[in-house]
Design an enzyme around this catalytic site. Structure first.
Site, PDB file in Angstrom:
ATOM      1  N   SER A  56      40.382  39.959 -35.402  1.00  0.00           N
ATOM      2  CA  SER A  56      39.668  40.634 -34.320  1.00  0.00           C
ATOM      3  C   SER A  56      39.097  39.643 -33.309  1.00  0.00           C
ATOM      4  O   SER A  56      38.447  40.043 -32.347  1.00  0.00           O
ATOM      5  CB  SER A  56      38.539  41.505 -34.890  1.00  0.00           C
ATOM      6  OG  SER A  56      37.687  40.744 -35.720  1.00  0.00           O
ATOM      7  N   THR A  69      30.756  78.594  -4.128  1.00  0.00           N
ATOM      8  CA  THR A  69      31.064  79.028  -5.495  1.00  0.00           C
ATOM      9  C   THR A  69      32.527  79.460  -5.445  1.00  0.00           C
ATOM     10  O   THR A  69      32.989  79.985  -4.415  1.00  0.00           O
ATOM     11  CB  THR A  69      30.173  80.204  -5.959  1.00  0.00           C
ATOM     12  OG1 THR A  69      30.401  81.306  -5.086  1.00  0.00           O
ATOM     13  CG2 THR A  69      28.693  79.853  -5.925  1.00  0.00           C
ATOM     14  N   HIS A  70      33.254  79.198  -6.498  1.00  0.00           N
ATOM     15  CA  HIS A  70      34.703  79.460  -6.516  1.00  0.00           C
ATOM     16  C   HIS A  70      35.430  78.760  -5.374  1.00  0.00           C
ATOM     17  O   HIS A  70      36.478  79.216  -4.932  1.00  0.00           O
ATOM     18  CB  HIS A  70      34.996  80.971  -6.455  1.00  0.00           C
ATOM     19  CG  HIS A  70      34.148  81.788  -7.370  1.00  0.00           C
ATOM     20  ND1 HIS A  70      34.479  82.036  -8.691  1.00  0.00           N
ATOM     21  CD2 HIS A  70      32.944  82.376  -7.178  1.00  0.00           C
ATOM     22  CE1 HIS A  70      33.535  82.759  -9.246  1.00  0.00           C
ATOM     23  NE2 HIS A  70      32.585  82.982  -8.361  1.00  0.00           N
ATOM     24  N   SER A 130      49.000  53.539   2.510  1.00  0.00           N
ATOM     25  CA  SER A 130      50.276  53.851   1.881  1.00  0.00           C
ATOM     26  C   SER A 130      51.300  52.826   2.345  1.00  0.00           C
ATOM     27  O   SER A 130      51.256  52.364   3.485  1.00  0.00           O
ATOM     28  CB  SER A 130      50.712  55.256   2.285  1.00  0.00           C
ATOM     29  OG  SER A 130      52.107  55.391   2.117  1.00  0.00           O
ATOM     30  N   LYS A 188      48.053  56.817   6.538  1.00  0.00           N
ATOM     31  CA  LYS A 188      47.252  57.219   5.385  1.00  0.00           C
ATOM     32  C   LYS A 188      46.037  56.335   5.130  1.00  0.00           C
ATOM     33  O   LYS A 188      46.079  55.132   5.275  1.00  0.00           O
ATOM     34  CB  LYS A 188      48.121  57.210   4.116  1.00  0.00           C
ATOM     35  CG  LYS A 188      49.184  58.280   4.073  1.00  0.00           C
ATOM     36  CD  LYS A 188      48.620  59.694   4.048  1.00  0.00           C
ATOM     37  CE  LYS A 188      48.023  60.043   2.722  1.00  0.00           C
ATOM     38  NZ  LYS A 188      48.995  60.396   1.708  1.00  0.00           N
ATOM     39  N   GLU A 236      39.542  58.631  -6.853  1.00  0.00           N
ATOM     40  CA  GLU A 236      40.661  59.118  -7.663  1.00  0.00           C
ATOM     41  C   GLU A 236      40.772  58.352  -8.976  1.00  0.00           C
ATOM     42  O   GLU A 236      40.979  58.930 -10.049  1.00  0.00           O
ATOM     43  CB  GLU A 236      41.979  58.992  -6.878  1.00  0.00           C
ATOM     44  CG  GLU A 236      42.101  60.033  -5.768  1.00  0.00           C
ATOM     45  CD  GLU A 236      43.350  59.824  -4.911  1.00  0.00           C
ATOM     46  OE1 GLU A 236      44.302  59.196  -5.390  1.00  0.00           O
ATOM     47  OE2 GLU A 236      43.342  60.278  -3.760  1.00  0.00           O
ATOM     48  N   TYR A 279      31.853  50.004 -46.183  1.00  0.00           N
ATOM     49  CA  TYR A 279      32.664  49.374 -45.145  1.00  0.00           C
ATOM     50  C   TYR A 279      34.146  49.460 -45.485  1.00  0.00           C
ATOM     51  O   TYR A 279      34.548  49.251 -46.634  1.00  0.00           O
ATOM     52  CB  TYR A 279      32.269  47.897 -44.965  1.00  0.00           C
ATOM     53  CG  TYR A 279      33.134  47.204 -43.922  1.00  0.00           C
ATOM     54  CD1 TYR A 279      32.794  47.242 -42.576  1.00  0.00           C
ATOM     55  CD2 TYR A 279      34.312  46.561 -44.283  1.00  0.00           C
ATOM     56  CE1 TYR A 279      33.608  46.651 -41.615  1.00  0.00           C
ATOM     57  CE2 TYR A 279      35.126  45.958 -43.326  1.00  0.00           C
ATOM     58  CZ  TYR A 279      34.770  46.008 -41.993  1.00  0.00           C
ATOM     59  OH  TYR A 279      35.572  45.428 -41.054  1.00  0.00           O
ATOM     60  N   GLN A 318      36.856  47.831 -37.974  1.00  0.00           N
ATOM     61  CA  GLN A 318      37.141  46.806 -36.968  1.00  0.00           C
ATOM     62  C   GLN A 318      37.719  47.447 -35.702  1.00  0.00           C
ATOM     63  O   GLN A 318      37.619  46.882 -34.619  1.00  0.00           O
ATOM     64  CB  GLN A 318      38.114  45.783 -37.545  1.00  0.00           C
ATOM     65  CG  GLN A 318      38.405  44.608 -36.643  1.00  0.00           C
ATOM     66  CD  GLN A 318      39.108  43.499 -37.399  1.00  0.00           C
ATOM     67  OE1 GLN A 318      38.500  42.822 -38.219  1.00  0.00           O
ATOM     68  NE2 GLN A 318      40.392  43.332 -37.152  1.00  0.00           N
ATOM     69  N   LYS A 327      35.711  48.393 -32.021  1.00  0.00           N
ATOM     70  CA  LYS A 327      35.232  47.544 -30.917  1.00  0.00           C
ATOM     71  C   LYS A 327      35.977  47.747 -29.608  1.00  0.00           C
ATOM     72  O   LYS A 327      35.353  47.869 -28.544  1.00  0.00           O
ATOM     73  CB  LYS A 327      35.288  46.080 -31.328  1.00  0.00           C
ATOM     74  CG  LYS A 327      34.147  45.747 -32.256  1.00  0.00           C
ATOM     75  CD  LYS A 327      34.329  44.415 -32.932  1.00  0.00           C
ATOM     76  CE  LYS A 327      33.747  44.457 -34.310  1.00  0.00           C
ATOM     77  NZ  LYS A 327      34.371  45.455 -35.222  1.00  0.00           N
TER      78      LYS A 327
HETATM   79  N1  ARG Z   1      36.005  41.604 -38.207  1.00  0.00           N
HETATM   80  C1  ARG Z   1      35.360  42.559 -39.057  1.00  0.00           C
HETATM   81  C2  ARG Z   1      35.006  43.791 -38.219  1.00  0.00           C
HETATM   82  O1  ARG Z   1      35.065  43.718 -37.037  1.00  0.00           O
HETATM   83  C3  ARG Z   1      34.128  41.980 -39.626  1.00  0.00           C
HETATM   84  C4  ARG Z   1      33.786  42.501 -40.995  1.00  0.00           C
HETATM   85  C5  ARG Z   1      34.804  42.137 -41.941  1.00  0.00           C
HETATM   86  N2  ARG Z   1      34.433  42.406 -43.286  1.00  0.00           N
HETATM   87  C6  ARG Z   1      35.347  42.399 -44.246  1.00  0.00           C
HETATM   88  N3  ARG Z   1      34.950  42.617 -45.437  1.00  0.00           N
HETATM   89  N4  ARG Z   1      36.615  42.180 -44.000  1.00  0.00           N
HETATM   90  O2  ARG Z   1      34.699  44.832 -38.734  1.00  0.00           O
END
Ligand code: ARG
Length: 467
Positions: free
Chosen positions: A34, A166-167, A288, A294, A301, A328, A333, A336
């Protein structure tokens, strides 16, 4: 900060490799890492680590010398990252392991002691909460700037009449200022939603360790205080697995984007030559490549379009969480990128709109002439008859007949003379004409929340007070 894409791999062992007999393939390494995207939380990661280390030293779990070495090493790392000299390494998976490994390279054993009584599970949960808190503080600032921009334009146009719809059919006169104030209200609710989200997010996960807590005599309240949290997450399993705060954030962001998208839709419509109520400054439009004439409202938009992607992130996060058992899981992960993209999209959109709004050029003549095309004061005539004693349903009927006459004659209600108006009700006298004017119609809606210019000015003053 630019995102670095680590490619370098090295032969030194990964933090958890002791248990394994073969390394992961390059593809798996890339798939599970990550660091590409979580490196943007480096400041929060270091802040969290320093608070944790201070607590460990206070509790005599590590020595004062260890803490001093950790603090020195972290200062070096901050300088390296800020200078763009930090070597983000794919082998070290994420921001947490990258920083910890560099710390150990810099200061030796004290770096290896930092992770005592902690897990990446509570570490990452802490980092995201810290990051989101900082982000939401910035967003509140931007929401206020956009509100201030809308208030400025509303003040200039507290008396500028436009058709209220309205409408998408002409309904009754409103002032352009009043119309803009509707968005100020929406953004005010948005601010309170983020404040609410911040309050629930602002609790410390650290101390939960992997999932069950830790055997070390930690002081969670101290860490919470160091990091500006209002308290600690009460349950260790919940602390490492909860991502409600990220979902709430995306939900609040989705509503802001909904509001911006509705406003965008109006800007696009108003700027169409068929309507011609406003013009946007050139710097928010593009041309354009084929049609030389244009001038397209690309920014609104795109804002309307980007709203879809923010909704998508909300749905993505909800789906991410719905099947996960406690506590967990690596699935987390995946929280994010949607979260970061939601924040980036929202921040850019708000910044650009705070700049766009003051540059809106209002074409008051076009608004006024549109008001003459839809019998905008018909309700005022009905109300007038009611005040003269006619039951509302009968008044409605009388005015509807007058409107049909106007349609046949291709004129507006105030264009009928008194004799002709009296064909529909003999209660009509020559005081009717002040009622049928746009100014009369606006001024008559003189109560809190109404469109009378005096009320618009009072509402602007109240909104400025809240800012
Ligand atoms: N990179 C992991 C995340 O974003 C961190 C936690 C990882 N923990 C684990 N036991 N692999 O969630």
């Amino acid at each position: 900060m630019s995102i670095h894409h680590p490619t370098k791999t090295d032969e030194t062992s990964v933090a958890w490799s002791g248990r394994f007999s073969e390394p992961v393939s390059d593809l798996v390494k890339r798939y599970t890492a990550s660091v590409f995207f979580d490196q943007r939380m480096w400041r929060q990661d270091i802040r969290g680590s320093l608070a944790h280390a201070r607590m460990l030293a206070r509790q005599e779990i590590i020595s004062g010398a260890d803490l001093a070495a950790i603090e020195t090493g972290m200062a070096t790392i901050v300088a390296e990252i800020e200078a763009g000299k930090f070597n983000w390494n794919l082998d070290d998976e994420d921001v947490h392991l990258n920083i910890e490994k560099r710390l150990t390279a810099l200061v030796g054993d004290p770096g290896k002691r930092l992770h005592t009584g902690r897990s990446r599970n509570d570490q990452v949960a802490t980092d995201i909460r810290l990051w989101l808190r900082d982000t939401m503080d910035g967003i509140d600032q931007l929401l206020r700037q956009l509100q201030a921009a809308l208030l400025g334009l509303a003040e200039t146009h507290a008396e500028t009449p436009m058709p209220g719809f309205t409408h998408l059919q002409v309904a009754q006169p409103v002032t352009f200022g009043h119309h803009l104030l509707a968005y100020v209200e929406m953004l005010e609710r948005d601010r309170s939603r983020f404040a609410d989200c911040r309050r629930r997010a602002n609790r410390l996960p650290l101390g939960a360790a992997a999932l069950a807590g830790t055997t070390f005599p930690i002081d969670r309240a101290f860490v919470a205080q160091e990091l500006g949290f209002d308290g600690v997450c009460e349950n260790s399993l919940d602390a490492v697995s909860d991502r409600d705060f990220a979902i709430e954030f995306c939900a609040a962001a989705s509503l802001v984007m909904t509001h911006v998208s509705r406003f965008s839709e109006e800007l696009i419509l108003w700027m169409s030559p068929r309507v011609g109520f406003i013009d946007l400054a050139d710097r928010f439009c593009t041309g354009s490549s084929i049609m030389p004439q244009k001038k397209n409202p690309d920014v609104p938009e795109l804002a309307r379009g980007k709203t879809g992607r923010v909704f998508g992130h909300l749905m993505g996060l909800l789906t991410l969480m719905k099947g996960q058992p406690l506590a967990y899981n690596k699935d987390n992960q995946e929280d994010k990128e949607p979260l970061f993209d939601t924040a980036d999209t929202l921040v850019d959109t708000l910044r650009i709109f705070a700049d766009l709004v003051p540059g809106i050029r209002v074409k008051a003549d076009a608004m006024a002439s549109a008001l003459r095309q839809g019998y905008a004061t018909a309700t005022d005539l009905a109300d007038y008859l009611v005040k003269k004693g006619l039951p509302f349903r009968d008044a409605h009927e009388a005015v509807a007949r007058a409107v049909r006459r106007c349609e046949a004659k291709a004129c507006d209600l105030p264009d009928l003379d008194l004799a002709e108006l009296r064909e529909f009700s003999t209660l009509i006298e020559d005081d009717v004409f002040s009622v049928l004017t746009v100014a009369g119609s606006l001024g008559a809606r003189n109560h809190v929340g109404g469109t009378a210019p005096a009320q618009v000015r009072a509402a602007i003053a109240r909104a400025r007070n809240r800012l």
